[in-house]
Design an enzyme around this catalytic site. Structure first.
Site, PDB file in Angstrom:
ATOM      1  N   GLU A 112      45.590 -41.743-125.231  1.00 47.72           N
ATOM      2  CA  GLU A 112      46.172 -40.644-124.471  1.00 47.72           C
ATOM      3  C   GLU A 112      46.937 -39.664-125.352  1.00 47.72           C
ATOM      4  OE1 GLU A 112      45.191 -43.820-121.620  1.00 47.72           O
ATOM      5  OE2 GLU A 112      46.241 -43.798-123.537  1.00 47.72           O
ATOM      6  N   GLN A 171      43.576 -41.089-116.763  1.00 49.53           N
ATOM      7  CA  GLN A 171      42.798 -41.895-115.822  1.00 49.53           C
ATOM      8  C   GLN A 171      43.676 -42.369-114.666  1.00 49.53           C
ATOM      9  OE1 GLN A 171      40.789 -45.775-117.016  1.00 49.53           O
ATOM     10  NE2 GLN A 171      39.064 -44.325-117.037  1.00 49.53           N
ATOM     11  N   ASP A 193      50.054 -43.528-114.545  1.00 48.61           N
ATOM     12  CA  ASP A 193      50.819 -44.558-115.247  1.00 48.61           C
ATOM     13  C   ASP A 193      50.568 -44.510-116.756  1.00 48.61           C
ATOM     14  OD1 ASP A 193      51.223 -46.790-112.671  1.00 48.61           O
ATOM     15  OD2 ASP A 193      49.561 -45.377-112.606  1.00 48.61           O
ATOM     16  N   PHE A 194      49.336 -44.171-117.138  1.00 47.30           N
ATOM     17  CA  PHE A 194      48.962 -44.213-118.551  1.00 47.30           C
ATOM     18  C   PHE A 194      49.567 -43.062-119.355  1.00 47.30           C
ATOM     19  CE2 PHE A 194      44.699 -46.382-117.272  1.00 47.30           C
ATOM     20  CZ  PHE A 194      45.415 -47.497-116.839  1.00 47.30           C
ATOM     21  N   HIS A 214      49.115 -49.117-111.960  1.00 41.84           N
ATOM     22  CA  HIS A 214      48.155 -48.121-111.479  1.00 41.84           C
ATOM     23  C   HIS A 214      48.653 -47.449-110.203  1.00 41.84           C
ATOM     24  CE1 HIS A 214      45.659 -50.698-114.034  1.00 41.84           C
ATOM     25  NE2 HIS A 214      44.819 -49.695-114.148  1.00 41.84           N
TER      26      HIS A 214
END
Length: 667
Positions: free
Chosen positions: A406, A428, A431-432, A473
């Site tokens: 990321e 995606q 959270d990421f 997620h």
């Protein structure tokens, strides 16, 4: 600068180089050395605040810069003064930059080499070091997409190779075969930590093997070796785009910065490298070759010293920087003249996810150089299938699958913006974003304020709970970004808003975090125009109108509020869907609260530190005398988001909102 006749420690090979080139390289190295020696004097006099010395490393910056074309970007570090001087930046502007004067490059808002300049195709570092490697990827990607046959060069130190950004950037460059030169200046120490405690391989160049990247080791104190080797490599890269890693062996002759000193360095090591001084060795070599003599040496140095003193006087005589509150606030974002595009077509009932896909697709049509990037977004269409079919229409150059990195992809998006291209990156899952947090809040958010460079980047953020996706997620983490000046944060609750606001986000040259609630993707439908249209930022939407209470929410919370009111048709409420969290439509909020006298704010995020807290404080500050009850905030529990359905329902504030609403009305 002291000079001496020394026993040659460096072998110089002049094959293919004429006297003019040899002399120009000498002058180009001498200038940063003489500037540095002057800066060390000024530092002791308190006339500059800090200095990171590159004495002993001039051959690398000068050799690399001399080998590149003027329209090819270089991303230097704070010991690469030779990059700036070789690109012929007027010295008074550099001196003004270091003194925080207006004629520098950051209007006094940043110091030293923390700046960029499009005029000279230089993009300076930030203190976090690593992000510039990924930014270089983005600039190189733009060159490759445009088939420009240009090389991008980026510098890092041996210490910086330990950062994750280094590895991510090399991997992306290798996978995408980007025309980029990764330059490692291995100068022996990361602040006080020697290389033996930084890495455990023999040579950093060996790391290229792991990424399938061609790599080389170059004697960094030999300006002719640097220049000829880099010239050869960049000519090859222009014809055969690919990344190349070069480890330049050199040494840092002074402290990390002057206050650090060099007591931690063994004296015998200092003495050995002092004998390899790139300028003294080269100067003696040129004398032996008859290219310069004592009078010419004196003439060159006198001319440079005169230039330094003349430009220093200009910088010193410049008044201290001044700015108004308005100027400071206005420069956080690049000016965006919103252009309204009205729909001219019929409407069709579609889901939120379809509206986002339509907006993205139509924006790709409208902006021919718009690039979208993300994990699995190409043939697979993304995990939510928003970009399904895009590859067939726009091709893999513009619809790019990315490695799982990321941080590097956010940085690459920034690099595309520097090169004048728009991009949309899909996280995606929101959270990421934690893995790409640093470049968002420290690079994208600050670039325009610091040196006038817009970050023309949209980051799509599928977010939210209610779908049993658990702690990693399900987060709705907009508050991480609403408090960061320089970022715009959009969070639609309906398909119509989602499409129009996404189109605006892509048109806006500033960084936009675009939150999309996963739980609403396929559950909310609405009539949406089939053609292209835009909606303005900073304008909330009235869902219902009433007189008893103001309900303020966004995202899924808007629908929870509507469902609650459906159960209580006797409650007369203004329901405000914020849509835009930064900028925030405070006028609509204040007007409503002054009318109803009560306010309740509903957010899906946990309570403490969320945007509801700021809205509550704003209402108290601006509407206190109109309130008939305390402002109430309702939010999720102060826990991570649980997986089990019963636990998640308990975590989310939907059910608690009803009782809090009734209690506030009864106050």
């Amino acid at each position: 600068m002291k000079t001496s006749k020394m026993q040659p420690q460096i072998d110089f090979n002049t094959e293919g180089l004429d006297s003019e080139v040899l002399l120009e390289l000498y002058k180009s190295m001498l200038k940063p050395r003489l500037i540095e020696e002057k800066m060390l004097v000024l530092l002791r006099q308190g006339k500059i605040s800090k200095w990171f010395s590159g004495i002993g490393q001039e051959a690398i910056a000068v050799g690399v810069t001399s080998a590149l074309n003027l329209d090819e970007y270089i991303l230097p570090m704070h010991r690469n003064l030779g990059v700036f001087t070789t690109r012929k930046i007027p010295l008074y502007r550099l001196f003004a930059q270091w003194q925080g004067k207006a004629s520098g490059f950051t209007k006094g808002r940043d110091r030293s080499f923390h700046f960029g300049t499009q005029q000279y195709h230089i993009v300076g570092m930030i203190s976090h070091l690593g992000p510039q490697l990924g930014v270089a990827d983005g600039i190189a990607l733009a060159s490759k997409l445009r088939q420009e046959k240009k090389v991008t060069a980026v510098f890092t130190g041996e210490g910086g190779t330990s950062e994750g950004d280094f590895h991510e950037a090399l991997n992306v460059a290798s996978v995408w075969q980007l025309p980029i030169l990764f330059c490692i200046e291995n100068n022996g120490y990361g602040l006080s930590t020697p290389t033996s405690e930084q890495y455990h391989c023999k040579d950093l160049a060996d790391r290229g093997l792991g990424y399938g990247i061609e790599s080389h080791i170059v004697e960094g104190n030999n300006v002719l070796e640097v220049y000829t080797k880099v010239t050869e490599i960049v000519k090859s890269i222009r014809e055969n785009p690919r990344p190349v890693l070069i480890e330049f062996k050199t040494f840092r002759m002074r402290g990390h910065e002057e206050a650090s000193g060099t007591k931690y360095v063994p004296q015998e090591l200092m003495d050995a490298w002092a004998k390899k001084d790139p300028i003294e060795n080269y100067q003696n070599f040129l004398k032996e070759e008859g290219i310069i003599d004592e009078p010419l040496e004196v003439e060159i140095k006198t001319k440079i010293v005169h230039e330094i003193n003349e430009h220093l006087e200009v910088a010193f005589n410049e008044e201290a920087v001044h700015s108004s509150l308005t100027d400071e606030l206005d420069d956080v974002f690049k000016n965006f003249d919103y252009q309204e595009f009205k729909s001219k077509s019929n409407k069709k009932e579609i889901r939120l996810i379809d509206a986002i896909s339509e907006g993205l697709y139509q924006s790709m049509d409208r902006h021919e150089e718009l690039v979208i990037m993300g994990q699995d977004i190409a043939e697979y269409g993304g995990v939510f299938k928003i970009t399904e079919g895009f590859v067939e229409k726009f091709g893999k150059n513009r619809v790019r699958n990315t490695p799982i990195c990321e941080s590097a992809i956010v940085e690459a998006a920034m690099g595309l913006s520097i090169a004048g291209m728009k991009s949309v990156m899909e996280m995606q899952f929101a959270d990421f974003v934690a893995s790409g947090f640093n470049p968002i809040v420290n690079y994208l958010a600050k670039s325009h304020y610091r040196w006038g460079q817009a970050a023309d980047v949209v980051i799509r953020m599928p977010c939210g709970g209610g779908v049993g996706a658990g702690p990693f997620h399900s987060q709705t983490n907009e508050a991480w970004f609403t408090k960061t000046p320089g970022l715009k944060v959009i969070y639609p609750a309906f398909p119509y808003d989602a499409k129009g606001l996404l189109n605006t986000a892509i048109n806006d040259p500033n960084p936009v975090l675009f939150f999309e609630h996963k739980g609403l993707y396929r559950s909310i439908r609405q009539d949406v125009p089939t053609d292209y249209y835009t909606l303005p930022f900073g304008k909330a939407s009235f869902i219902t109108s009433g007189n008893e209470i103001t309900i303020i929410s966004y995202g899924a919370g808007v629908h929870w509020a509507i469902e609650t009111l459906d159960k209580h048709p006797d409650i007369s409420a203004d329901v405000i869907d914020l849509r835009s969290l930064q900028p925030l439509d405070t006028d609509t909020i204040f007007t409503s609260v002054k009318k109803t006298g009560r306010a309740i704010i509903l957010q899906e995020d946990s309570l403490f530190g969320g945007i509801a807290s700021d809205i509550s404080a704003l209402i108290m500050e601006h509407c206190f005398e109109f309130l008939d009850a305390p402002v109430r905030r309702v939010a999720s529990l102060e826990t991570p988001i649980p997986f089990a359905k019963t636990l998640e329902e308990q975590y989310l504030p939907k059910e608690r909102f009803e009782s809090e609403l009734i209690a506030l009305l009864a106050y």
